[in-house]
Design a protein around this motif. Structure first.
Motif, PDB file in Angstrom:
ATOM      1  N   MET A 116       0.835  -1.189   0.000  1.00 36.27           N
ATOM      2  CA  MET A 116       0.000   0.000   0.000  1.00 36.27           C
ATOM      3  C   MET A 116       0.874   1.245   0.000  1.00 36.27           C
ATOM      4  N   MET A 117       0.488   2.247  -0.785  1.00 37.98           N
ATOM      5  CA  MET A 117       1.253   3.462  -0.883  1.00 37.98           C
ATOM      6  C   MET A 117       1.056   4.319   0.369  1.00 37.98           C
ATOM      7  N   ARG A 118       2.163   4.903   0.855  1.00 41.20           N
ATOM      8  CA  ARG A 118       2.052   5.787   2.014  1.00 41.20           C
ATOM      9  C   ARG A 118       1.333   7.065   1.634  1.00 41.20           C
ATOM     10  N   ARG A 119       0.509   7.538   2.545  1.00 42.34           N
ATOM     11  CA  ARG A 119      -0.208   8.779   2.303  1.00 42.34           C
ATOM     12  C   ARG A 119       0.722   9.965   2.531  1.00 42.34           C
ATOM     13  N   SER A 120       0.515  11.005   1.754  1.00 41.80           N
ATOM     14  CA  SER A 120       1.284  12.228   1.931  1.00 41.80           C
ATOM     15  C   SER A 120       0.931  12.865   3.265  1.00 41.80           C
ATOM     16  N   LYS A 121       1.926  13.473   3.901  1.00 43.11           N
ATOM     17  CA  LYS A 121       1.745  14.122   5.192  1.00 43.11           C
ATOM     18  C   LYS A 121       1.502  15.616   4.978  1.00 43.11           C
ATOM     19  N   ILE A 122       0.406  16.107   5.556  1.00 41.56           N
ATOM     20  CA  ILE A 122       0.030  17.510   5.436  1.00 41.56           C
ATOM     21  C   ILE A 122      -0.015  18.118   6.838  1.00 41.56           C
ATOM     22  N   LEU A 123       0.680  19.238   7.017  1.00 41.11           N
ATOM     23  CA  LEU A 123       0.577  20.003   8.257  1.00 41.11           C
ATOM     24  C   LEU A 123      -0.359  21.177   7.998  1.00 41.11           C
ATOM     25  N   ILE A 124      -1.428  21.263   8.780  1.00 48.09           N
ATOM     26  CA  ILE A 124      -2.374  22.369   8.685  1.00 48.09           C
ATOM     27  C   ILE A 124      -2.069  23.338   9.817  1.00 48.09           C
ATOM     28  N   VAL A 125      -1.810  24.601   9.472  1.00 52.29           N
ATOM     29  CA  VAL A 125      -1.563  25.629  10.477  1.00 52.29           C
ATOM     30  C   VAL A 125      -2.593  26.737  10.270  1.00 52.29           C
ATOM     31  N   ASP A 126      -3.531  26.829  11.202  1.00 55.26           N
ATOM     32  CA  ASP A 126      -4.600  27.826  11.108  1.00 55.26           C
ATOM     33  C   ASP A 126      -5.109  28.082  12.517  1.00 55.26           C
ATOM     34  N   ASP A 127      -5.449  29.338  12.823  1.00 55.63           N
ATOM     35  CA  ASP A 127      -5.889  29.687  14.165  1.00 55.63           C
ATOM     36  C   ASP A 127      -7.394  29.540  14.376  1.00 55.63           C
ATOM     37  N   GLU A 128      -8.110  29.046  13.377  1.00 50.69           N
ATOM     38  CA  GLU A 128      -9.557  28.831  13.496  1.00 50.69           C
ATOM     39  C   GLU A 128      -9.819  27.355  13.812  1.00 50.69           C
ATOM     40  N   PRO A 129     -10.092  27.025  15.082  1.00 54.04           N
ATOM     41  CA  PRO A 129     -10.265  25.612  15.463  1.00 54.04           C
ATOM     42  C   PRO A 129     -11.342  24.883  14.670  1.00 54.04           C
ATOM     43  N   GLY A 130     -12.444  25.557  14.363  1.00 54.03           N
ATOM     44  CA  GLY A 130     -13.511  24.905  13.596  1.00 54.03           C
ATOM     45  C   GLY A 130     -13.055  24.518  12.203  1.00 54.03           C
ATOM     46  N   LEU A 131     -12.336  25.405  11.548  1.00 48.56           N
ATOM     47  CA  LEU A 131     -11.820  25.107  10.214  1.00 48.56           C
ATOM     48  C   LEU A 131     -10.781  23.994  10.274  1.00 48.56           C
ATOM     49  N   VAL A 132      -9.924  24.042  11.284  1.00 42.55           N
ATOM     50  CA  VAL A 132      -8.898  23.003  11.439  1.00 42.55           C
ATOM     51  C   VAL A 132      -9.545  21.635  11.619  1.00 42.55           C
ATOM     52  N   ARG A 133     -10.597  21.573  12.450  1.00 39.21           N
ATOM     53  CA  ARG A 133     -11.305  20.293  12.648  1.00 39.21           C
ATOM     54  C   ARG A 133     -11.920  19.808  11.344  1.00 39.21           C
ATOM     55  N   LEU A 134     -12.574  20.716  10.625  1.00 44.37           N
ATOM     56  CA  LEU A 134     -13.203  20.364   9.350  1.00 44.37           C
ATOM     57  C   LEU A 134     -12.160  19.858   8.349  1.00 44.37           C
ATOM     58  N   LEU A 135     -11.056  20.589   8.216  1.00 41.06           N
ATOM     59  CA  LEU A 135     -10.008  20.170   7.280  1.00 41.06           C
ATOM     60  C   LEU A 135      -9.390  18.838   7.694  1.00 41.06           C
ATOM     61  N   THR A 136      -9.181  18.659   8.990  1.00 44.23           N
ATOM     62  CA  THR A 136      -8.596  17.403   9.477  1.00 44.23           C
ATOM     63  C   THR A 136      -9.504  16.225   9.160  1.00 44.23           C
ATOM     64  N   LEU A 137     -10.805  16.398   9.396  1.00 43.26           N
ATOM     65  CA  LEU A 137     -11.753  15.314   9.116  1.00 43.26           C
ATOM     66  C   LEU A 137     -11.862  15.024   7.626  1.00 43.26           C
ATOM     67  N   THR A 138     -11.965  16.060   6.816  1.00 42.29           N
ATOM     68  CA  THR A 138     -12.187  15.840   5.388  1.00 42.29           C
ATOM     69  C   THR A 138     -10.906  15.437   4.656  1.00 42.29           C
ATOM     70  N   LEU A 139      -9.802  16.071   4.978  1.00 37.15           N
ATOM     71  CA  LEU A 139      -8.547  15.729   4.296  1.00 37.15           C
ATOM     72  C   LEU A 139      -7.913  14.460   4.868  1.00 37.15           C
ATOM     73  N   GLY A 140      -8.286  14.124   6.098  1.00 41.27           N
ATOM     74  CA  GLY A 140      -7.712  12.951   6.755  1.00 41.27           C
ATOM     75  C   GLY A 140      -8.046  11.633   6.076  1.00 41.27           C
ATOM     76  N   THR A 141      -9.035  11.634   5.207  1.00 41.94           N
ATOM     77  CA  THR A 141      -9.343  10.409   4.463  1.00 41.94           C
ATOM     78  C   THR A 141      -8.348  10.186   3.329  1.00 41.94           C
ATOM     79  N   ARG A 142      -7.662  11.243   2.901  1.00 44.55           N
ATOM     80  CA  ARG A 142      -6.715  11.157   1.780  1.00 44.55           C
ATOM     81  C   ARG A 142      -5.252  11.289   2.195  1.00 44.55           C
ATOM     82  N   TYR A 143      -5.024  12.056   3.263  1.00 46.90           N
ATOM     83  CA  TYR A 143      -3.663  12.384   3.680  1.00 46.90           C
ATOM     84  C   TYR A 143      -3.482  12.109   5.171  1.00 46.90           C
ATOM     85  N   GLU A 144      -2.226  11.960   5.586  1.00 41.63           N
ATOM     86  CA  GLU A 144      -1.908  11.912   7.012  1.00 41.63           C
ATOM     87  C   GLU A 144      -1.824  13.366   7.482  1.00 41.63           C
ATOM     88  N   ILE A 145      -2.626  13.731   8.468  1.00 44.47           N
ATOM     89  CA  ILE A 145      -2.771  15.128   8.871  1.00 44.47           C
ATOM     90  C   ILE A 145      -2.223  15.365  10.274  1.00 44.47           C
TER      91      ILE A 145
END
Length: 123
Positions: A1-30
């Motif tokens: 299985m191919m390793r998922r790309s690692k993405i670091l999200i840096v944002d001061d809006e906790p709601g957006l960070v949670r949303l991005l983590t949940l949605t992008l976490g299916t494709r990337y390691e967050i």
């Protein structure tokens, strides 16, 4: 299985960070960081394939974090993609501190496309 790309999200809006983590976490390691003062340390430790970076944050603005990353030989080649509410969609795509910047809010498909485009450049 191919390793998922690692993405670091840096944002001061906790709601957006949670949303991005949940949605992008299916494709990337967050890893998410809402405290801009810890962003550079997170880049060094996590060694992401891409940093998704808010431009306007308290403590340290995103362009300053980008400069810190570019100045450190351990992580200077890490791609950075800015997300910012101060950029109008009609202005995009633009560059900030030599890195591509996209307007938020952004649709998930458009964001994934922008992330994948940056990841392809370094693959």
């Amino acid at each position: 299985m191919m390793r998922r790309s690692k993405i670091l999200i840096v944002d001061d809006e906790p709601g957006l960070v949670r949303l991005l983590t949940l949605t992008l976490g299916t494709r990337y390691e967050i890893l998410a960081e809402i405290d801009a003062s810890r962003a550079f340390e997170a880049v060094v430790k996590f060694k992401p394939h891409l940093v998704l970076l808010d431009l306007i944050m308290p403590k340290i603005p995103g362009d300053e974090i980008a400069r810190q990353i570019r100045a450190d030989s351990r992580v200077c080649d890490t791609p950075i993609l800015f997300l910012s509410a101060i950029i109008l969609k009609r202005e995009a795509p633009i560059e900030v501190a030599g890195c591509p910047a996209i307007a938020k809010p952004i649709g998930l498909n458009d964001l994934v496309e922008a992330i994948d485009e940056q990841l392809r450049k370094v693959a």
